[in-house]
Design an enzyme around this catalytic site. Structure first.
Site, PDB file in Angstrom:
ATOM      1  N   LYS A 137       0.854  -1.197   0.000  1.00 41.00           N
ATOM      2  CA  LYS A 137       0.000   0.000   0.000  1.00 41.00           C
ATOM      3  C   LYS A 137       0.888   1.244   0.000  1.00 41.00           C
ATOM      4  O   LYS A 137       1.717   1.428   0.877  1.00 41.00           O
ATOM      5  CB  LYS A 137      -0.891   0.002   1.241  1.00 41.00           C
ATOM      6  N   THR A 162      -8.107   9.115   9.205  1.00 44.83           N
ATOM      7  CA  THR A 162      -7.629   7.909   8.517  1.00 44.83           C
ATOM      8  C   THR A 162      -7.234   6.796   9.486  1.00 44.83           C
ATOM      9  O   THR A 162      -6.681   5.785   9.067  1.00 44.83           O
ATOM     10  CB  THR A 162      -6.393   8.240   7.653  1.00 44.83           C
ATOM     11  N   GLY A 190      -7.141   3.631  11.243  1.00 46.58           N
ATOM     12  CA  GLY A 190      -7.799   2.328  11.027  1.00 46.58           C
ATOM     13  C   GLY A 190      -7.987   1.960   9.567  1.00 46.58           C
ATOM     14  O   GLY A 190      -8.633   0.948   9.263  1.00 46.58           O
ATOM     15  N   THR A 191      -7.410   2.747   8.642  1.00 45.74           N
ATOM     16  CA  THR A 191      -7.613   2.413   7.214  1.00 45.74           C
ATOM     17  C   THR A 191      -6.969   1.067   6.848  1.00 45.74           C
ATOM     18  O   THR A 191      -7.529   0.321   6.052  1.00 45.74           O
ATOM     19  CB  THR A 191      -7.040   3.498   6.274  1.00 45.74           C
ATOM     20  N   GLY A 192      -5.809   0.784   7.437  1.00 46.93           N
ATOM     21  CA  GLY A 192      -5.116  -0.475   7.119  1.00 46.93           C
ATOM     22  C   GLY A 192      -5.940  -1.680   7.553  1.00 46.93           C
ATOM     23  O   GLY A 192      -6.171  -2.614   6.777  1.00 46.93           O
ATOM     24  N   CYS A 193      -6.416  -1.640   8.811  1.00 47.21           N
ATOM     25  CA  CYS A 193      -7.229  -2.753   9.331  1.00 47.21           C
ATOM     26  C   CYS A 193      -8.483  -2.890   8.480  1.00 47.21           C
ATOM     27  O   CYS A 193      -8.919  -4.000   8.141  1.00 47.21           O
ATOM     28  CB  CYS A 193      -7.680  -2.478  10.772  1.00 47.21           C
TER      29      CYS A 193
END
Ligand SMILES: Cc1ncc(COP(=O)(O)OP(=O)(O)O)c(N)n1
Ligand code: TZP
Ligand code: MG
Length: 559
Positions: A239, A272, A274-277
């Protein structure tokens, strides 16, 4: 901090070929019929007969007290995507929008126990991992996955994946706090990644999984994806949200053969956390629903982009990085004039618009609504039988603003799509419109639903189906609705006496006969709905005032 919108995947090689598609099947990425397969197996067991097996993701991750990331983000993302989510908690963090204040790692034995509870009974379609705070916990996880045969054989003879494993190699929180130290790296490399269907590192995590050299270009991301792929996962999504000096956000997916680049415009927002989870659990959710890896990534990115865009101006917490709204609903409820719940007394003077009448008298829908409300209308319905959808929606939005300002509910006749698009307070539907039970499912528990009823049986069904009120008529003959059977005062009284729901009378009612209607004096009769008496007149304001006075006088007379 930016993120991206409108993911667009394109190949570094020409468009996908039939061979590539077959390749993806042979790699076990077409998962379409996993649930069907299980359903077929379950059909043999009588206790499962007639039951529907739902897609299911198990997340193995840490809890975030601020609920922007971790287990809480996974639960919300899966719910938003219509997938069941079970949870194994590896650590409890004290965390908010400022940062991570504390971490309490769950004992390995208890992680094992949670895994056993879920895996031995619930058979998730996909396991997704997030924060794995110790090598011991990774070991426990890998042992449990093997013990319960998750990802042991990804492809069976029929080319269906049995279960998939999505690994989000969480190491550092978005606030910069370390959630899993360098000791973890060896366990990731040697134990977990070789089992994974897809691993989703950000730039820092990808670099840590390799030689530690920073990734600065899309070229670096491609090389990293390839090198991580060599460790064993079937797919690698690097990412690039943090890629320096890039106006777009670029993510790179490598499936061992092809590179796919996803480019999207950055969304300018600080929400943003928590975007990865969320991205990883959304990918897991799509896989559980039967998507291929490529389309799971595409759909998950689109979902995260929409949620970020929707949430860019919401305010939760005072820190640098706020959470976003996975269900994309919070803002509606936070509007300055939040709608109160439906009150049957709202039905007292119910104004129903008519595009032909407004046209005849040279006024817009919103002018008509404004005048009716100023004259005392207690609820408004937009009944626009021959207005184009686009124009109807725009006019409905304007009317809604007026209604919200005056705390008057706005309902839409027949058109559930318009009601949803403008977030009106509800709908009024007839016996031949969408069934009320379906409308309730679509609109949710809070919206107002009114149903036209001419008989006690229809009134009973309206109550069972979850309506809020019924409209009963035509009480008197009317030119406004063609071929409408008149029920008369007797028919109205019969329905009112039987109805468990509040009733509004409609049809041919005006200043000359409103008293006769209201003087029926049946408790469930709460008011009158009128079209021509207000809108087929020169001055809507005057007619509304006069009618309201007549209604009030007749209700006083009844008492
Ligand atoms: C308050 C109220 N009652 C009844 C109706 C009639 O609705 P319906 O039977 O769906 O007919 P149309 O209005 O769609 O022609 C109503 N609109 N409002
Ligand atoms: C929509 C509707 N449903 C039953 S009668 C009617 C028309 C009411 O219009 P008016 O108030 O002009 O008689
Ligand atoms: Mg209708």
């Amino acid at each position: 901090m930016g993120f991206h919108l409108c993911s667009q995947a394109f190949h570094s090689t020409p468009t996908p070929t039939h061979n590539q598609f077959l390749h993806s099947i042979s790699r076990g990425f077409v998962r379409t019929r996993v649930s069907n397969l299980r359903a077929m197996q379950q059909e043999e067991e009588p206790k499962h007969l007639g039951k529907v097996r739902v897609p299911h993701v198990l997340t193995v991750a840490g809890s975030d007290s601020g609920a922007g990331a971790g287990i809480q983000a996974d639960l919300k993302a899966c719910s938003a995507r219509g997938v069941y989510c079970s949870t194994v908690i590896t650590a409890v963090t004290a965390q908010n929008t400022v940062g991570v204040q504390g971490v309490n790692v769950v004992a390995e034995d208890f992680v094992r126990e949670q895994l056993k509870s879920v895996l031995s009974d619930m058979h998730p379609d996909v396991v997704k991992t997030g924060m794995l705070p110790s090598p011991g916990i990774i070991k426990v996880l890998c042992q449990s996955l093997k013990e319960f045969q998750v990802r042991v054989a990804s492809v069976d003879n029929t080319n269906f994946v049995k279960e998939a494993l999505v690994v989000d190699p969480v190491m550092v929180s978005t606030s910069g706090d370390v959630l899993a130290g360098p000791l973890i790296l060896a366990s990731f490399r040697e134990e977990l990644l070789p089992m994974a269907d897809i691993v989703t590192p950000n730039l820092r995590e990808a670099s840590a999984l390799l030689d530690g050299a920073p990734l600065q270009t899309v070229g670096d991301m491609r090389s990293a994806a390839k090198s991580i792929h060599d460790i064993g996962p079937r797919n690698v999504l690097v990412k690039g949200g943090d890629l320096p000096e890039s106006s777009d956000a670029v993510d790179v997916l490598f499936d061992g053969k092809e590179f796919y680049e996803f480019r999207s415009t950055r969304i300018i927002t600080s929400n943003t956390h928590g975007t990865g989870c969320t991205l990883a659990s959304s990918i897991a959710a799509e896989l559980a629903r039967g998507s291929s890896v490529l389309s799971a990534v595409k759909i998950a990115k689109r979902y995260v982009g929409s949620a970020l865009d929707y949430s860019k101006d919401i305010l939760i917490g005072g820190g640098r990085q706020g959470p976003f709204d996975h269900l994309m609903k919070l803002k509606h409820n936070a509007l300055p004039c939040m709608r109160r719940p439906f009150d049957p007394s709202d039905l007292l003077m119910y104004a129903v618009t008519d595009s032909r009448m407004n046209k005849r008298w040279g006024r817009s829908m919103s002018d008509a609504v404004k005048a009716a409300i100023e004259g005392g209308a207690t609820i408004v319905q937009l009944r626009e039988k021959d207005t184009d959808t686009g124009d109807f929606l725009e006019a409905a939005k304007t009317c809604l603003e007026i209604c919200r300002r005056h705390n008057v509910p706005l309902l839409i006749n027949d058109r559930i799509d318009i009601a949803l698009a403008c977030d009106a307070d509800g709908v009024h539907i007839g016996q031949s419109d969408m069934p009320a039970r379906v409308a309730r499912t679509i609109l949710g528990p809070d919206k107002i639903i009114g149903i036209s009823c001419k008989t006690p049986q229809q009134a009973e069904k309206a109550w069972i189906d979850g309506a809020d009120y019924i409209g009963c008529g035509g009480v008197y003959p009317t030119n406004t609705k063609e071929n409408n059977i008149t029920v008369g005062l007797d028919g109205l009284k019969t329905v009112c006496l039987e109805s468990k729901l509040p009733v509004v009378a409609i049809g041919g009612i005006g200043i000359s006969n409103v008293r006769a209607v209201m003087e029926l004096g049946v408790p469930s009769l709460k008011g009158v709905a009128v079209v021509s008496a207000l809108f087929d007149r020169e001055c809507v304001l005057t007619e509304s005032r006069n009618l309201l006075r007549a209604i009030m006088d007749s209700t006083k007379a009844v008492k």
